[in-house]
Design an enzyme around this catalytic site. Structure first.
Site, PDB file in Angstrom:
ATOM      1  N   TYR A  47       0.767  -1.150  -0.050  1.00  0.00           N
ATOM      2  CA  TYR A  47       0.210  -0.042  -0.061  1.00  0.00           C
ATOM      3  C   TYR A  47       0.757   1.167  -0.149  1.00  0.00           C
ATOM      4  CZ  TYR A  47      -4.115  -3.059   1.223  1.00  0.00           C
ATOM      5  OH  TYR A  47      -4.885  -3.894   1.162  1.00  0.00           O
TER       6      TYR A  47
ATOM      7  N   LYS B  33       2.901 -15.431   2.628  1.00  0.00           N
ATOM      8  CA  LYS B  33       2.804 -16.132   1.318  1.00  0.00           C
ATOM      9  C   LYS B  33       4.386 -16.327   0.676  1.00  0.00           C
ATOM     10  CE  LYS B  33       0.585 -17.699  -2.230  1.00  0.00           C
ATOM     11  NZ  LYS B  33      -0.426 -18.699  -2.269  1.00  0.00           N
TER      12      LYS B  33
ATOM     13  N   ASP C  51      -3.625 -17.915   1.678  1.00  0.00           N
ATOM     14  CA  ASP C  51      -4.721 -18.746   1.108  1.00  0.00           C
ATOM     15  C   ASP C  51      -5.380 -19.388   2.079  1.00  0.00           C
ATOM     16  OD1 ASP C  51      -2.231 -19.717   0.665  1.00  0.00           O
ATOM     17  OD2 ASP C  51      -2.797 -20.618  -1.115  1.00  0.00           O
TER      18      ASP C  51
ATOM     19  N   ASP D 168      -5.590  -6.485   5.997  1.00  0.00           N
ATOM     20  CA  ASP D 168      -6.746  -5.775   5.536  1.00  0.00           C
ATOM     21  C   ASP D 168      -7.904  -6.722   5.204  1.00  0.00           C
ATOM     22  OD1 ASP D 168      -8.317  -3.714   4.772  1.00  0.00           O
ATOM     23  OD2 ASP D 168      -7.254  -3.298   2.799  1.00  0.00           O
TER      24      ASP D 168
ATOM     25  N   ASP E 252     -11.347  -8.067   7.938  1.00  0.00           N
ATOM     26  CA  ASP E 252     -12.643  -7.909   7.354  1.00  0.00           C
ATOM     27  C   ASP E 252     -13.141  -9.365   7.861  1.00  0.00           C
ATOM     28  OD1 ASP E 252     -12.726  -5.279   7.258  1.00  0.00           O
ATOM     29  OD2 ASP E 252     -13.328  -5.349   5.339  1.00  0.00           O
TER      30      ASP E 252
END
Ligand code: NAD
Length: 356
Positions: free
Chosen positions: A138, A186, A218, A242, A246
């Site tokens: 980001y 990852k 994942d 992020d 959620d």
């Protein structure tokens, strides 16, 4: 030692829910000192900037910040865009206060178990997602279009220092809980993830009282739905966090009840932090005493736990919230047949009277 809290109530329902959080905090710890300041649209209307210098100064000299919410349709088209509340106040506060760790607990409140999209006991979770907030893809440069707009580039960068400082906080938080961290990356594909895993593994070797395991992102997304009870603290980088935070919060089924903290470096006795509900300013119900103050009140509990080291006070607030819901009191957003509809203030007061 004075315990100074800056209260930035903000816009919409912010002032209503923040007032209840302050009421509860005062009842638990009368030594806390509160000071109000303008932020967001309210500050823009008052002096032309959503984060006045005086508000930022107050935050910097306080031990913690309690934020309501900012923004609303009235300020959506303010020009230039950097003076809109979400950018000019929220993002600026994170940067100016060096808030590099975002902490989001996802805990099912037992009386609201039916709200979870996972049926029955599967929805009963109690975890914390720790998301790195100021690094990664980001923020990495370059970020640009090439080939006349036909190619886009984002850059993901992490340094050892950035990983170490958030991992350190994750260890600290794990020690207030079940002493377990799942570090999510990852590493089978990304170089930044391989660095992340190396640094976290080194720190795990130095902190044997906390059990650390690694999981690919994942798989983590899948495990959160398959068996969310396995998680205590999830530690992860900005973009993965992020998304996963959620996902984790939705398991509780009640987005409007969830608190959060954004933390920076350690200070004596605890971490400096900004505490806020994860919901926004809800302009549709502002000023009507219909807002649910529980997310703001639980944000106050997090403040006691992480900034002031008062785990007992935090637990008292959490227990009082659960008892109040158990007694059948509900604000409009969580009202169902057979429960009692109460206002924002009535909910706050009911929680205060159950503090024991
Ligand atoms: P929102 O969270 O404000 O509202 C979404 C829905 O949930 C609305 O129907 C609202 O009434 C309801 N809701 C939210 N909190 C509630 C509560 N405590 N009690 C009862 N009902 C509640 O999200 P939105 O509508 O997308 O955004 C509204 C404004 O808030 C926008 O200007 C947005 O930019 C801003 N916002 C600010 C923050 C923040 O300050 N951290 C976060 C998100 C959105």
């Amino acid at each position: 030692m004075p315990k100074h809290v800056a209260v930035l109530a903000g816009d919409g329902i912010g002032p209503e829910v923040t007032a209840e959080a302050v009421k509860v905090l005062r009842a638990v710890d009368p030594t806390l000192e509160f000071e109000d300041a303008l932020v967001g649209g309210a500050a823009y209307d008052d002096g032309g900037h959503p984060l006045p210098a005086s508000t930022l100064d107050l935050c910097k000299k306080s031990d913690a910040v309690l934020l309501g919410a900012v923004g609303g349709p009235k300020w959506d088209h303010v020009e230039p865009a950097h003076l809109r509340p979400e950018v000019g106040a929220l993002l600026a506060l994170r940067a100016e206060l060096h808030l590099f760790a975002n902490v989001r607990p996802a805990k099912t409140l037992k009386p609201l178990l039916n709200a979870s999209p996972l049926k029955g006991a599967a929805g009963l979770v109690d975890m914390v997602v720790m998301r790195e907030l100021t690094g990664g893809i980001y923020f990495g440069q370059p970020r640009e279009r090439r080939d006349g707009g036909k190619t886009a580039v984002d850059t993901c960068i992490y340094s050892v220092h950035e990983v170490e400082r958030i991992a350190e906080q994750a260890f600290m938080i794990a020690r207030t809980r079940r002493h377990e961290i799942v570090s999510v990356d990852k590493a089978n594909v990304l170089e930044t993830s391989r660095l992340w895993r190396e640094v976290v593994s080194d720190m795990a070797a130095k902190n044997p009282d906390v059990k650390v395991t690694h999981m690919l992102v994942d798989n983590c997304a899948m495990q959160l739905v398959r068996n969310p009870q396995q998680f205590d603290v999830i530690l992860t980088e900005n973009m993965f966090g992020d998304i996963l935070s959620d996902e984790a919060s939705m398991i509780t089924g009640s987005l409007g009840l969830l608190p959060s903290a954004s933390l920076s470096a350690m200070r004596e006795g605890g971490m400096f932090g900004l505490y806020e509900p994860i919901h926004g300013s809800a302009p549709d119900i502002a000023g009507q005493q219909r807002a649910n103050p529980i997310a703001a009140i639980l944000s106050g509990a997090m403040m006691l736990r992480y900034t002031f080291g008062d785990n007992e006070g935090a637990t008292r607030i959490e227990a009082a919230v659960e008892e109040t819901l158990d007694a059948g009191l509900r604000t409009a957003d969580i009202f169902e047949k057979g429960t009692r509809l109460v206002s924002t203030q009535e909910m706050g007061q009911a929680i205060v009277t159950r503090l024991g």
